[in-house]
Design an enzyme around this catalytic site. Structure first.
Site, short mmCIF file in Angstrom:
data_model
loop_
_atom_site.label_atom_id
_atom_site.label_comp_id
_atom_site.label_asym_id
_atom_site.label_seq_id
_atom_site.Cartn_x
_atom_site.Cartn_y
_atom_site.Cartn_z
N ASP A 92 0.86 -1.17 0.00
CA ASP A 92 0.00 0.00 0.00
C ASP A 92 0.91 1.23 0.00
O ASP A 92 1.93 1.25 0.67
CB ASP A 92 -0.87 -0.04 1.25
CG ASP A 92 -1.91 1.06 1.28
OD1 ASP A 92 -1.77 2.04 0.52
OD2 ASP A 92 -2.86 0.95 2.06
N ASP A 271 -7.79 -7.21 0.47
CA ASP A 271 -7.01 -7.24 1.71
C ASP A 271 -7.86 -6.61 2.79
O ASP A 271 -8.75 -5.81 2.51
CB ASP A 271 -5.70 -6.45 1.57
CG ASP A 271 -5.94 -4.95 1.75
OD1 ASP A 271 -5.65 -4.43 2.84
OD2 ASP A 271 -6.44 -4.29 0.80
#
Length: 376
Positions: A92, A271
């Site tokens: 991320d 996720d």
């Protein structure tokens, strides 16, 4: 990185596929355990590989940049060498953390200035720097730098935020094209579709990211306070535009029901911290619904935690034993519950893939979500 769709469900947008990276293949739909700070909390790397059958894990640029720091990661040879995970890693960009954790942040077209949540030190993330950080981390899949718009943002704020995200994306794409991987293997950039809950902004964002001709695309800024029906609507709008021959990643989502509903709408990757965070707080996910292991009803229930097809874990632990561990504040309770939930999520994804291949995914999903929504 390559992606090949292998099966399509005849009654929905669900599909199976294979993502090929330098660190191995990933069967989709796939759930990625969140390893924010170079570890999936309370779970060993060997357990991720052998017990949950995780195919890919997620790391976070913001946290890894602050601690242990880029110098340590680079000297180690990247995150794969640092934590011993040999399969693919996605990072991320840190945008969400900058905007949710950091105080006194300031956003400009140049980037984001913020203070560390650890020691208050001042830092600056530009789109170029975020790409370079993820290069050093060694992720197989790199996320573009974006602003995660709150789910209740008004239209003008959402539009201004999207303008900034799209400006930063141009610079991320340029930096990826003009920089080199650090460890001898290729890395892929995924742009992120923002636009809050506004269909026209979501369409604009999806068309803009598609124009970059990237290896995959992410859908961000959902599950951040908007009604779940709106989240599904935004996914449908975006997936009508994103290319069918590229993986679609819905960021930060979510419950088992969220995953199945999104798979039906064409999402390939997920996720969420929910399996491990909720597990550490005593909540187990199961095929029969969610279970609060702190509840006294489990004190003398000696049935096994894992006694159905929706788990990979081979364990002799009973509900009574796990209840006791939580009541006694034993660390093992956090480990067992986290591992159970991750294994359940992975097993759910495997079952989804199997039913897509069999051509009955939608009917299977419709019957299953009734049970998943219960509290046992």
């Amino acid at each position: 990185m390559t992606f090949n769709v292998t099966h399509n469900d005849p009654a929905s947008k669900a599909r199976t596929g294979i993502i090929t990276t330098a660190h191995g293949e990933i069967e989709t739909p796939v759930f990625m355990p969140v390893g924010t700070q170079a570890t999936v909390k309370a779970v060993h790397i060997s357990e991720l590989k052998d017990d949950t059958k995780a195919q890919i894990i997620l790391g976070n640029t913001y946290h890894l940049y602050l601690r242990p720091g880029l110098s340590i990661l680079e000297r180690a040879g990247g995150l794969h060498k640092f934590n011993g995970w040999e399969r693919p890693i996605l990072t991320d960009s840190g945008g969400f953390q900058v905007f949710s954790l950091a105080e006194n942040r300031k956003l400009t077209p140049q980037g984001a200035e913020f203070r560390s949540h650890i020691d208050g030190s001042k830092h600056f993330f530009s789109p170029e720097k975020v790409v370079d950080i993820q290069r050093i981390i060694g992720a197989d899949i790199i996320m573009a730098f974006d602003e995660c718009t709150p789910g209740d943002a008004d239209y003008q704020y959402a539009k201004k935020s999207l303008d900034l995200t799209e400006l930063w994306l141009e610079r991320c794409v340029r930096q990826m094209a003009t920089s080199e991987p650090r460890y001898g293997y290729e890395q892929s950039l995924f742009p992120i579709v923002q636009g809050c809950v506004y269909p026209d902004l979501r369409r604009r964002a999806a068309e803009n990211v598609t124009a970059t001709k990237s290896d995959g695309y992410a859908i961000g800024g959902l599950a951040v306070g908007e009604p779940v029906e709106v989240m599904y609507e935004m996914v449908e709008i975006v997936n009508e535009i994103l290319p069918e021959n590229r993986p679609r990643y819905l960021m930060g989502v979510g419950t088992p029901i969220n995953l199945l509903e999104s798979i039906e709408r064409g999402v390939d990757m997920f996720d969420c911290i929910m399996p491990t965070r909720n597990g550490r707080n005593g909540q187990l996910f199961s095929i029969n619904g969610t279970i609060n292991m702190r509840n006294s009803k489990w004190a003398d229930d000696f049935s096994l935690l894992d006694d159905n097809a929706y788990s990979f874990v081979d364990t002799l632990y009973s509900k009574a034993y796990l209840h006791h561990l939580f009541k006694a504040s034993e660390i093992l309770a956090l480990q067992i519950a986290s591992l159970h939930n991750l294994a359940f999520y992975q097993a759910l994804m495997k079952q989804a893939r199997d039913h897509i291949r069999q051509g009955d995914f939608k009917s299977w999903k419709n019957s299953l979500i009734i049970e998943l929504g219960k509290r046992v």
